[in-house]
Motif scaffolding. Sequence first.
Motif, PDB file in Angstrom:
ATOM      1  N   ILE A 327       0.856  -1.185   0.000  1.00 61.72           N
ATOM      2  CA  ILE A 327       0.000   0.000   0.000  1.00 61.72           C
ATOM      3  C   ILE A 327       0.889   1.232   0.000  1.00 61.72           C
ATOM      4  CG2 ILE A 327      -1.824   1.226   1.248  1.00 61.72           C
ATOM      5  CD1 ILE A 327      -2.386  -1.562   2.619  1.00 61.72           C
ATOM      6  N   GLY A 328       0.634   2.162  -0.918  1.00 60.97           N
ATOM      7  CA  GLY A 328       1.468   3.349  -0.951  1.00 60.97           C
ATOM      8  C   GLY A 328       1.260   4.179  -2.196  1.00 60.97           C
ATOM      9  N   ASP A 329       2.279   4.916  -2.566  1.00 57.29           N
ATOM     10  CA  ASP A 329       2.246   5.817  -3.717  1.00 57.29           C
ATOM     11  C   ASP A 329       1.899   5.010  -4.973  1.00 57.29           C
ATOM     12  OD1 ASP A 329       2.781   7.505  -5.866  1.00 57.29           O
ATOM     13  OD2 ASP A 329       4.518   8.426  -4.886  1.00 57.29           O
ATOM     14  N   PRO A 330       0.788   5.308  -5.622  1.00 62.47           N
ATOM     15  CA  PRO A 330       0.371   4.513  -6.781  1.00 62.47           C
ATOM     16  C   PRO A 330       1.282   4.659  -7.985  1.00 62.47           C
ATOM     17  CG  PRO A 330      -1.029   6.438  -6.557  1.00 62.47           C
ATOM     18  CD  PRO A 330      -0.178   6.391  -5.323  1.00 62.47           C
ATOM     19  N   LEU A 331       2.162   5.643  -7.976  1.00 58.92           N
ATOM     20  CA  LEU A 331       3.077   5.820  -9.098  1.00 58.92           C
ATOM     21  C   LEU A 331       4.292   4.894  -9.015  1.00 58.92           C
ATOM     22  CD1 LEU A 331       2.980   9.709  -9.443  1.00 58.92           C
ATOM     23  CD2 LEU A 331       1.779   8.016 -10.817  1.00 58.92           C
ATOM     24  N   HIS A 332       4.455   4.221  -7.882  1.00 62.08           N
ATOM     25  CA  HIS A 332       5.531   3.231  -7.751  1.00 62.08           C
ATOM     26  C   HIS A 332       5.049   1.909  -8.323  1.00 62.08           C
ATOM     27  CE1 HIS A 332       7.413   5.598  -4.155  1.00 62.08           C
ATOM     28  NE2 HIS A 332       7.555   6.217  -5.310  1.00 62.08           N
ATOM     29  N   ASN A 333       5.863   1.292  -9.116  1.00 64.12           N
ATOM     30  CA  ASN A 333       5.432   0.095  -9.846  1.00 64.12           C
ATOM     31  C   ASN A 333       5.090  -1.087  -8.950  1.00 64.12           C
ATOM     32  OD1 ASN A 333       5.542   1.142 -12.480  1.00 64.12           O
ATOM     33  ND2 ASN A 333       7.756   0.845 -12.570  1.00 64.12           N
ATOM     34  N   ASP A 334       5.638  -1.133  -7.729  1.00 60.53           N
ATOM     35  CA  ASP A 334       5.363  -2.285  -6.874  1.00 60.53           C
ATOM     36  C   ASP A 334       4.140  -2.076  -5.976  1.00 60.53           C
ATOM     37  OD1 ASP A 334       6.485  -0.362  -5.293  1.00 60.53           O
ATOM     38  OD2 ASP A 334       7.819  -1.733  -4.193  1.00 60.53           O
ATOM     39  N   THR A 335       3.488  -0.927  -6.054  1.00 61.67           N
ATOM     40  CA  THR A 335       2.301  -0.657  -5.235  1.00 61.67           C
ATOM     41  C   THR A 335       1.077  -1.367  -5.809  1.00 61.67           C
ATOM     42  OG1 THR A 335       3.147   1.504  -4.546  1.00 61.67           O
ATOM     43  CG2 THR A 335       0.775   1.153  -4.348  1.00 61.67           C
ATOM     44  N   LEU A 336       0.281  -1.945  -4.928  1.00 62.37           N
ATOM     45  CA  LEU A 336      -0.961  -2.602  -5.338  1.00 62.37           C
ATOM     46  C   LEU A 336      -2.202  -1.827  -4.922  1.00 62.37           C
ATOM     47  CD1 LEU A 336      -0.159  -6.361  -4.571  1.00 62.37           C
ATOM     48  CD2 LEU A 336      -0.171  -5.203  -6.791  1.00 62.37           C
ATOM     49  N   VAL A 337      -2.113  -1.027  -3.864  1.00 62.09           N
ATOM     50  CA  VAL A 337      -3.257  -0.275  -3.368  1.00 62.09           C
ATOM     51  C   VAL A 337      -2.839   1.166  -3.126  1.00 62.09           C
ATOM     52  CG1 VAL A 337      -5.063  -0.109  -1.608  1.00 62.09           C
ATOM     53  CG2 VAL A 337      -4.127  -2.356  -2.222  1.00 62.09           C
ATOM     54  N   GLY A 338      -3.508   2.083  -3.787  1.00 57.02           N
ATOM     55  CA  GLY A 338      -3.237   3.500  -3.613  1.00 57.02           C
ATOM     56  C   GLY A 338      -4.189   4.129  -2.616  1.00 57.02           C
ATOM     57  N   PRO A 339      -4.309   5.456  -2.653  1.00 52.91           N
ATOM     58  CA  PRO A 339      -5.134   6.161  -1.667  1.00 52.91           C
ATOM     59  C   PRO A 339      -6.612   6.201  -2.054  1.00 52.91           C
ATOM     60  CG  PRO A 339      -4.127   7.737  -3.148  1.00 52.91           C
ATOM     61  CD  PRO A 339      -3.606   6.381  -3.559  1.00 52.91           C
ATOM     62  N   LEU A 340      -7.435   6.507  -1.056  1.00 52.71           N
ATOM     63  CA  LEU A 340      -8.814   6.881  -1.332  1.00 52.71           C
ATOM     64  C   LEU A 340      -8.820   8.271  -1.953  1.00 52.71           C
ATOM     65  CD1 LEU A 340     -10.385   5.543   1.958  1.00 52.71           C
ATOM     66  CD2 LEU A 340     -10.871   4.683  -0.342  1.00 52.71           C
ATOM     67  N   ILE A 341      -9.918   8.618  -2.587  1.00 53.91           N
ATOM     68  CA  ILE A 341      -9.955   9.863  -3.356  1.00 53.91           C
ATOM     69  C   ILE A 341      -9.836  11.102  -2.470  1.00 53.91           C
ATOM     70  CG2 ILE A 341     -12.487   9.957  -3.365  1.00 53.91           C
ATOM     71  CD1 ILE A 341     -10.110  11.042  -6.238  1.00 53.91           C
ATOM     72  N   ASP A 342     -10.368  11.051  -1.231  1.00 56.84           N
ATOM     73  CA  ASP A 342     -10.301  12.225  -0.371  1.00 56.84           C
ATOM     74  C   ASP A 342     -10.658  11.860   1.070  1.00 56.84           C
ATOM     75  OD1 ASP A 342     -13.095  11.950  -0.436  1.00 56.84           O
ATOM     76  OD2 ASP A 342     -13.342  13.542  -1.914  1.00 56.84           O
ATOM     77  N   ALA A 343     -10.629  12.857   1.927  1.00 52.60           N
ATOM     78  CA  ALA A 343     -10.907  12.647   3.350  1.00 52.60           C
ATOM     79  C   ALA A 343     -12.323  12.149   3.578  1.00 52.60           C
ATOM     80  CB  ALA A 343     -10.674  13.947   4.118  1.00 52.60           C
ATOM     81  N   ALA A 344     -13.270  12.614   2.786  1.00 52.47           N
ATOM     82  CA  ALA A 344     -14.659  12.198   2.955  1.00 52.47           C
ATOM     83  C   ALA A 344     -14.823  10.703   2.710  1.00 52.47           C
ATOM     84  CB  ALA A 344     -15.557  12.997   2.018  1.00 52.47           C
ATOM     85  N   ALA A 345     -14.070  10.166   1.736  1.00 49.97           N
ATOM     86  CA  ALA A 345     -14.141   8.732   1.453  1.00 49.97           C
ATOM     87  C   ALA A 345     -13.605   7.926   2.630  1.00 49.97           C
ATOM     88  CB  ALA A 345     -13.358   8.409   0.183  1.00 49.97           C
ATOM     89  N   PHE A 346     -12.511   8.408   3.246  1.00 48.67           N
ATOM     90  CA  PHE A 346     -11.963   7.705   4.406  1.00 48.67           C
ATOM     91  C   PHE A 346     -12.937   7.780   5.581  1.00 48.67           C
ATOM     92  CE2 PHE A 346      -9.436   7.579   8.316  1.00 48.67           C
ATOM     93  CZ  PHE A 346      -8.816   6.346   8.163  1.00 48.67           C
ATOM     94  N   ALA A 347     -13.548   8.927   5.778  1.00 51.96           N
ATOM     95  CA  ALA A 347     -14.519   9.076   6.870  1.00 51.96           C
ATOM     96  C   ALA A 347     -15.713   8.155   6.677  1.00 51.96           C
ATOM     97  CB  ALA A 347     -14.971  10.532   6.962  1.00 51.96           C
ATOM     98  N   ALA A 348     -16.159   8.001   5.441  1.00 53.36           N
ATOM     99  CA  ALA A 348     -17.284   7.105   5.167  1.00 53.36           C
ATOM    100  C   ALA A 348     -16.921   5.665   5.484  1.00 53.36           C
ATOM    101  CB  ALA A 348     -17.715   7.244   3.708  1.00 53.36           C
ATOM    102  N   MET A 349     -15.679   5.289   5.195  1.00 53.04           N
ATOM    103  CA  MET A 349     -15.219   3.936   5.511  1.00 53.04           C
ATOM    104  C   MET A 349     -15.217   3.713   7.027  1.00 53.04           C
ATOM    105  SD  MET A 349     -11.600   2.152   4.458  1.00 53.04           S
ATOM    106  CE  MET A 349     -11.189   0.464   4.937  1.00 53.04           C
ATOM    107  N   GLN A 350     -14.710   4.688   7.771  1.00 54.23           N
ATOM    108  CA  GLN A 350     -14.673   4.559   9.220  1.00 54.23           C
ATOM    109  C   GLN A 350     -16.068   4.482   9.815  1.00 54.23           C
ATOM    110  OE1 GLN A 350     -11.583   4.046  10.651  1.00 54.23           O
ATOM    111  NE2 GLN A 350     -11.218   4.021   8.434  1.00 54.23           N
ATOM    112  N   GLN A 351     -16.963   5.258   9.290  1.00 48.85           N
ATOM    113  CA  GLN A 351     -18.347   5.243   9.774  1.00 48.85           C
ATOM    114  C   GLN A 351     -18.994   3.888   9.511  1.00 48.85           C
ATOM    115  OE1 GLN A 351     -20.982   8.076   7.888  1.00 48.85           O
ATOM    116  NE2 GLN A 351     -22.345   8.137   9.662  1.00 48.85           N
ATOM    117  N   ALA A 352     -18.732   3.320   8.327  1.00 46.15           N
ATOM    118  CA  ALA A 352     -19.302   2.015   7.995  1.00 46.15           C
ATOM    119  C   ALA A 352     -18.768   0.932   8.927  1.00 46.15           C
ATOM    120  CB  ALA A 352     -19.005   1.668   6.542  1.00 46.15           C
ATOM    121  N   ILE A 353     -17.470   0.968   9.230  1.00 47.57           N
ATOM    122  CA  ILE A 353     -16.883  -0.022  10.133  1.00 47.57           C
ATOM    123  C   ILE A 353     -17.494   0.106  11.529  1.00 47.57           C
ATOM    124  CG2 ILE A 353     -14.750  -0.734  11.297  1.00 47.57           C
ATOM    125  CD1 ILE A 353     -13.249  -0.016   8.711  1.00 47.57           C
ATOM    126  N   ALA A 354     -17.686   1.342  11.986  1.00 46.22           N
ATOM    127  CA  ALA A 354     -18.294   1.561  13.304  1.00 46.22           C
ATOM    128  C   ALA A 354     -19.721   0.998  13.349  1.00 46.22           C
ATOM    129  CB  ALA A 354     -18.293   3.048  13.638  1.00 46.22           C
TER     130      ALA A 354
END
Length: 510
Positions: A327-354
């Motif tokens: 998991i990391g910088d998507p521009l690195h060839n060995d990365t498989l998982v990049g970032p979520l699009i923004d803070a709101a997407a991460f917050a939605a994930m946390q809310q769903a887990i809760a």
Amino acid sequence: MTETSFTDFQAVLKRCGIDLPSYQGNDINVRSPIDGVELARLAAQPAAAMPAVIERATQAFEQWRLVPAPVRGALVRLWGEELRRCKADIGHVISREVGKIVQEGLGEVQEGVDICEYAVGLSRQLHGKTIVSERPGHRIMEQYHPLGPVAVITAFNFPSAVFAWNAALALVCGDPLVFKPSEKAPLSGLATFKALERAIEQFTAQFGNQAPQGLAQIVLGGSDVAEALVDSPQMALVSATGSSRMGRSVGPKVAARFGKRILELGGNNAMVVTPAADLDLAVRAIVFSAVGTAGQRCTSLRRLIVHRDVKQVLLEKLLKAYSSLRIGDPLHNDTLVGPLIDAAAFAAMQQAIAQAFQQGGKLLTGGQRLLEQQFPQGFYAAPAIVDMPAQTAIVQQETFAPLLYVLSYETLEQAIACNNDVTQGLSSCIFSNDLREVEMFLSAAGSDCGMANVNIGPSGAEIGGAFGGEKETGGDRESGSDAWKQYMRRTTNTINFSRELPLAQGIHFG
């Protein structure tokens, strides 16, 4: 992003044909989800200017509909060649702007190349039917004619491919385009569109002035620009990709003016794993489908429905695979998982887990934010797996993040019922080497989704098949098969070549 890398990115944009100063403004602030760095500030199209845009498309239709379809196909062929030539640069823009890993950015541009090749062949196959008449000396036939201007409104997660799906078919079918890309990914949309503009220039050099002004237009902006396209009776077809909430707004508005629409909305996709499955194969499919594009695909795997006899073994294999994800910088060839699009997407994930916790779920792995010190403005999340006691309310919702719910079943009928017991109906799959289980899943009593796969995950559709889903996914189709018919109007023609005038149904009149 360092000053050098930002300069390099500007060079990439220039090679894609994007002259940033000509689009500059203070309406759209484009930031990279990789590190939060500002990529551009762009001006939005004023809503007051939209009637002129729509009128240009209407005027272009008057000319483009008369160009023979194989000639229209030549334009799309040139566009495909431009996309192929600029594949690396457009893919880089997508990775930088959306956060996709390098291979996924390149793969998205390849979808554009593929649909152009498909559409070129289609330009010589826009066939109707000849139908037997009940009356002597009569023949019935069907024809497909160009429909009119098409609006293409796209989402951030596939900013290039979805436009290409629609545009390639619309152009060979004789329809002009107005493209409204997501405010979160306007540069990717521009890069793809500029390749089309260059293709139009080459087409004009080869075929003369057969491509009219206004044949393809791009408008940057927000909901007011989209609403102008949706509300205009001159836009014969509106193709909109986004959430089910967006579809509830767009669909009735287009229907109220008796327009045509293609809605590609939410997906809450499931995989059924039976005791007859190849578990190693299933694990590979689960990982790609659940964490690819950081879970931000409409076809991402959200629900894993596993037979209780193989659940523990499968979870052990799956947790081991998750532990090795890079998991990391998507521009690195060995990365498989990049970032979520923004803070709101991460917050939605946390809310769903809760909420999953509150509804009896157990977090097996992931969910936490990663790389916060390295990327304070980037929202990287560890892909999460939550074991659920039942398909609760939160499981029935789509969370646009790498969040996978695990459910267990005893009979195949229960598994199919669980697969179908959500409001979305986009994609689904079963992993089994039992012919009866497979055929049941694909039957009328099986999956109710628009796409049902066997021994392959729910994501990664090819352009040859029709793409789309049922229920709150919208019920429409894009890309391959006979999706082209939505971009045309059908006429049924009855030809009397006799010297009599017999009426249908044996009616005698006068």
